[in-house]
Motif scaffolding. Sequence first.
Motif, mmCIF file in Angstrom:
data_model
loop_
_atom_site.group_PDB
_atom_site.id
_atom_site.type_symbol
_atom_site.label_atom_id
_atom_site.label_comp_id
_atom_site.label_asym_id
_atom_site.label_seq_id
_atom_site.Cartn_x
_atom_site.Cartn_y
_atom_site.Cartn_z
ATOM 1 N N ALA A 24 0.832 -1.196 0.000
ATOM 2 C CA ALA A 24 0.000 0.000 0.000
ATOM 3 C C ALA A 24 0.868 1.249 0.000
ATOM 4 N N CYS A 25 1.978 1.218 0.708
ATOM 5 C CA CYS A 25 2.880 2.363 0.732
ATOM 6 C C CYS A 25 3.552 2.567 -0.620
ATOM 7 N N GLY A 26 3.751 1.504 -1.374
ATOM 8 C CA GLY A 26 4.395 1.616 -2.669
ATOM 9 C C GLY A 26 3.479 2.129 -3.766
ATOM 10 N N ASN A 27 2.180 2.197 -3.524
ATOM 11 C CA ASN A 27 1.235 2.682 -4.523
ATOM 12 C C ASN A 27 0.955 4.151 -4.264
ATOM 13 N N ASP A 28 1.766 5.027 -4.819
ATOM 14 C CA ASP A 28 1.590 6.462 -4.650
ATOM 15 C C ASP A 28 0.409 6.910 -5.505
ATOM 16 N N PRO A 29 -0.687 7.366 -4.890
ATOM 17 C CA PRO A 29 -1.865 7.722 -5.671
ATOM 18 C C PRO A 29 -1.601 8.877 -6.642
ATOM 19 N N LYS A 30 -0.592 9.701 -6.381
ATOM 20 C CA LYS A 30 -0.281 10.799 -7.293
ATOM 21 C C LYS A 30 0.269 10.295 -8.623
ATOM 22 N N SER A 31 0.823 9.105 -8.661
ATOM 23 C CA SER A 31 1.419 8.594 -9.892
ATOM 24 C C SER A 31 0.412 7.834 -10.752
ATOM 25 N N ARG A 32 -0.820 7.786 -10.316
ATOM 26 C CA ARG A 32 -1.859 7.103 -11.086
ATOM 27 C C ARG A 32 -2.793 8.139 -11.681
ATOM 28 N N VAL A 33 -2.673 8.362 -12.957
ATOM 29 C CA VAL A 33 -3.517 9.326 -13.641
ATOM 30 C C VAL A 33 -4.616 8.574 -14.366
ATOM 31 N N SER A 34 -5.830 8.984 -14.147
ATOM 32 C CA SER A 34 -6.965 8.343 -14.814
ATOM 33 C C SER A 34 -7.019 8.765 -16.274
ATOM 34 N N ILE A 35 -7.176 7.791 -17.134
ATOM 35 C CA ILE A 35 -7.347 8.059 -18.558
ATOM 36 C C ILE A 35 -8.816 8.410 -18.767
ATOM 37 N N SER A 47 -5.900 18.083 -20.372
ATOM 38 C CA SER A 47 -5.808 18.227 -18.911
ATOM 39 C C SER A 47 -5.248 16.966 -18.265
ATOM 40 N N ALA A 48 -5.694 15.809 -18.713
ATOM 41 C CA ALA A 48 -5.186 14.538 -18.176
ATOM 42 C C ALA A 48 -3.717 14.350 -18.534
ATOM 43 N N TYR A 49 -3.336 14.764 -19.736
ATOM 44 C CA TYR A 49 -1.942 14.643 -20.167
ATOM 45 C C TYR A 49 -1.032 15.510 -19.284
ATOM 46 N N VAL A 50 -1.455 16.723 -19.018
ATOM 47 C CA VAL A 50 -0.653 17.604 -18.150
ATOM 48 C C VAL A 50 -0.611 17.038 -16.732
ATOM 49 N N GLU A 51 -1.699 16.460 -16.284
ATOM 50 C CA GLU A 51 -1.704 15.794 -14.974
ATOM 51 C C GLU A 51 -0.683 14.649 -14.970
ATOM 52 N N ALA A 52 -0.606 13.916 -16.070
ATOM 53 C CA ALA A 52 0.363 12.819 -16.176
ATOM 54 C C ALA A 52 1.793 13.352 -16.142
ATOM 55 N N ILE A 53 2.034 14.478 -16.807
ATOM 56 C CA ILE A 53 3.368 15.095 -16.763
ATOM 57 C C ILE A 53 3.717 15.437 -15.311
ATOM 58 N N ASN A 54 2.803 16.089 -14.617
ATOM 59 C CA ASN A 54 3.061 16.479 -13.225
ATOM 60 C C ASN A 54 3.290 15.276 -12.319
ATOM 61 N N ALA A 55 2.657 14.159 -12.634
ATOM 62 C CA ALA A 55 2.817 12.933 -11.838
ATOM 63 C C ALA A 55 3.998 12.088 -12.312
ATOM 64 N N HIS A 56 4.681 12.523 -13.376
ATOM 65 C CA HIS A 56 5.784 11.760 -13.987
ATOM 66 C C HIS A 56 5.309 10.362 -14.378
ATOM 67 N N ASP A 57 4.072 10.309 -14.851
ATOM 68 C CA ASP A 57 3.429 9.049 -15.220
ATOM 69 C C ASP A 57 3.489 8.892 -16.738
ATOM 70 N N SER A 58 4.634 8.441 -17.224
ATOM 71 C CA SER A 58 4.831 8.323 -18.677
ATOM 72 C C SER A 58 3.912 7.274 -19.297
#
Length: 156
Positions: A24-35, A47-58
């Motif tokens: 649970a600690c390894g699942n950082d909710p900030k790194s999960r961007v909803s498509i 907006s989702a793409y920019v959210e992904a950039i901010n979350a470093h969620d390539s």
Amino acid sequence: MKPAGRGIRTPLLALLAGATLVSACGNDPKSRVSIPPDNASPQDVVSAYVEAINAHDSAAGRALSTSHFADQLDGMQDNPFKNVIEISKLRVEAPIPNGNESPDGKRYHSAVYVPVKFTLKQREVVSMPDGDTTWGYVLVRAGADEPWRINDNGTG
């Protein structure tokens, strides 16, 4: 005498509880961007793409892009998923029709340019300065019922 199995059950439960806590600690909710759903507007995709950039969620960024665009980013020195610290004060404007051809040489059912304004903060200044930025994204879709995907970015 202990009942059979009791000595094993307690350490096993403790081990499972610990494993659950660690995972649970390894699942950082900030790194999960909803498509966004397939019927999302171009503005919602941006907006989702920019959210992904901010979350470093390539992975989310790739899912919101055409393979052409995602592959281009992989080789860039200032790949936003690696270089951007934060995009803030995002303002997504109305899409502008952009014909149906794109930089990848394919013809699409539709294409739009979505202007954006934001404040940019990067690890390293390479191709654009930090601060207030006017930018935009070209989104395409293969059919009227297909999702919008980012296929290019830049100004104008």
